[in-house]
Design an enzyme around this catalytic site. Structure first.
Site, PDB file in Angstrom:
ATOM      1  N   HIS A  58       0.287  -1.620   1.114  1.00  0.00           N
ATOM      2  CA  HIS A  58      -0.266  -0.467   0.387  1.00  0.00           C
ATOM      3  C   HIS A  58      -1.743  -0.350   0.765  1.00  0.00           C
ATOM      4  CE1 HIS A  58       3.293   0.107  -2.161  1.00  0.00           C
ATOM      5  NE2 HIS A  58       3.397  -1.216  -2.141  1.00  0.00           N
ATOM      6  N   ARG A  60      -3.531   2.542   0.089  1.00  0.00           N
ATOM      7  CA  ARG A  60      -4.145   3.325  -1.005  1.00  0.00           C
ATOM      8  C   ARG A  60      -4.862   4.603  -0.586  1.00  0.00           C
ATOM      9  NH1 ARG A  60      -0.773   0.950  -4.264  1.00  0.00           N
ATOM     10  NH2 ARG A  60      -1.431  -1.026  -5.175  1.00  0.00           N
ATOM     11  N   HIS A 177      13.286   0.088  -2.671  1.00  0.00           N
ATOM     12  CA  HIS A 177      12.704  -0.725  -3.750  1.00  0.00           C
ATOM     13  C   HIS A 177      13.797  -0.808  -4.820  1.00  0.00           C
ATOM     14  CE1 HIS A 177       9.395  -1.634  -6.820  1.00  0.00           C
ATOM     15  NE2 HIS A 177      10.433  -1.324  -7.567  1.00  0.00           N
ATOM     16  N   ASP A 303       3.760  -6.821   0.887  1.00  0.00           N
ATOM     17  CA  ASP A 303       3.600  -5.993  -0.317  1.00  0.00           C
ATOM     18  C   ASP A 303       2.151  -6.079  -0.815  1.00  0.00           C
ATOM     19  OD1 ASP A 303       4.121  -4.206  -2.337  1.00  0.00           O
ATOM     20  OD2 ASP A 303       5.413  -5.543  -3.491  1.00  0.00           O
TER      21      ASP A 303
HETATM   22 ZN   LIG Z   1       8.126  -2.142  -4.194  1.00  0.00          ZN
END
Ligand SMILES: [Zn+2]
Length: 428
Positions: A58, A60, A177, A303
């Site tokens: 991520h 962002r 997910h 992650d």
């Molecule tokens: Zn996830």
């Protein structure tokens, strides 16, 4: 372009060799090599691996540049030994159009630190209602091949089926997910003994396992390709093992934190341990390590989920979910898999570079360390131990669960197409 001569490195942990990097590629491998004008890197005792590839980061940007940007995330990635990362789509705006994925892709190119491959959203706005423009994202300059609503589950079986059917046209993959939403409403941690004692709402293993079971069956039914994000339970491993035994096109990843940490840490009520899926039990950790060792789980994916302190330094119940991962991933894998004898360094190269690159359909990454191949490489010294100091991290955020922990191994150098992004353990 400069020339680099790495001396006496153990290629994939094997015999010591010299590796000459010139014009962006591996130009020569042998012993006693010399090269005029080359920068020599003495690497006796160090391990040379293909540059690491992360399927799940991520970054962002756009939208939460206070937590991370593509540039700061790429710095963190390079320091962690990564030469390519996949940037998740749950940004603001969501990466659900060709325009947004191209923006992220270009920002990555501008950093020069790491290839950034945007993940496209499966559904518009991650809302789970209508398929996003998957084909347009695949055809864009970003050449998206991985699609995910990560952060949210594609829980509607019809939408999931359509997505799996759609991505076949361009050899894409849906990265799920796996979280049944009704079973996890208000969930705060793993459902089990500890959640009972603490009185926190539990996130049951079956909420993950039921979605994985459904999705492997859907994938088989339509003949498509499924990737399961951040597998966290022993039961999920059993379903994956069964699906793979059928020959179905299913792959899976595990995070470093699920290989090391357990829900016992939640007793501290420190939100740094709050993550989705939650930290599970010691038995789950054991099953995940064994599954990564035997290949049932294909890849380690970080992650990496940066959050600013105002979203983490607060009460458990309201804290954001997620933890940093890029700069510590290789050390955690060394600690949990290599130093325990479960995986050798060639295995680490397979699970952290070769297979994730193959799942993401990345050309030029996860390649053999061989003459003529692009010089995407990481040099690791497995000997030193270091204590994780959050203020020293290159990420814009500080939410590492390993603060104060002593971990093995150090990334000495990272090369992206022959250009050092990290040298002597620092950004080049
Ligand atoms: Zn996830």
């Amino acid at each position: 372009m400069s020339t680099y001569l790495i001396k006496d490195a153990k290629v994939l942990g094997g015999d010591a060799s010299d590796v000459l990097i010139r014009d962006g590629v591996i130009a020569e491998i042998g012993t006693g090599l010399t090269a005029d004008g080359a920068t020599v890197i003495e690497a006796a005792g160090q391990i040379l691996l293909p540059g690491l590839v992360d399927l799940h980061t991520h970054l962002r940007e756009p939208g939460r540049e206070d937590a991370e940007t593509v540039a700061t995330g790429a710095n963190a990635a390079a320091l962690g030994g990564f030469t390519a990362v996949h940037a998740m789509a749950n940004t603001d705006p969501v990466a659900d159009t060709a325009g947004t994925v191209e923006q992220v892709w270009r920002l990555g190119q501008e950093t020069g630190r790491c290839d950034v491959h945007p993940v496209g959203a499966v559904t518009v706005g991650l809302e789970g209602k209508r398929l996003a423009e998957l084909g347009a994202m695949a055809d864009s300059a970003a050449r998206v091949r991985v699609f995910s609503d990560d952060g949210k589950c594609v829980d509607d079986a019809v939408i999931m089926r359509r997505a799996l059917e759609y991505v076949k046209a361009f050899d894409g993959v849906v990265a799920q997910h796996a979280q049944e939403p009704r079973l996890t409403e208000g969930a705060q941690m793993n459902e089990g003994t500890v959640s009972g004692e603490l009185g926190l709402r539990g996130w049951p293993a079956v909420a993950e396992e039921s979605i994985i079971a459904r999705d492997v069956l859907l994938t088989a039914h339509v003949g498509s390709r499924l990737h399961v994000c951040h597998v966290s339970t022993a039961g999920s491993v059993e379903i994956l093992r069964w699906a793979k035994s059928k020959g179905w096109n299913v792959t899976a990843e595990v995070t470093p934190h699920h290989l090391l940490l357990t829900d016992e840490l939640v007793r501290s009520y420190d939100p740094v341990y709050k993550v989705n899926p939650p930290l599970r039990t010691a038995a789950d950790v054991t099953a995940l390590r064994e599954a990564l060792a035997d290949g049932t789980i294909d890849a380690v994916a970080t992650d990496h989920a940066p959050h600013p302190s105002e979203d983490k330094d607060c009460e458990w119940a309201v804290a954001a979910m997620g933890m940093l991962g890029l700069e510590t991933a290789l050390s955690i894998v060394q600690e949990t898999m290599v130093d325990t004898g479960l995986l050798d360094w060639a295995g680490v190269a397979d699970r952290m570079s070769v297979r994730p690159a193959a799942i993401g359909r990345l050309d030029g990454h996860g390649r053999p360390v061989r003459v003529g191949e692009p010089a995407n490489l990481v040099l690791v010294d497995p000997t030193p131990r270091r204590t994780v100091e959050p203020s020293e991290l290159a990420s814009r955020s500080r939410n590492t669960p390993y603060a104060g922990l002593e971990l093995p191994g150090k990334v000495v150098a990272t090369f992206l197409r022959g250009v050092p992004t990290v040298i002597d353990g620092k950004l080049a």
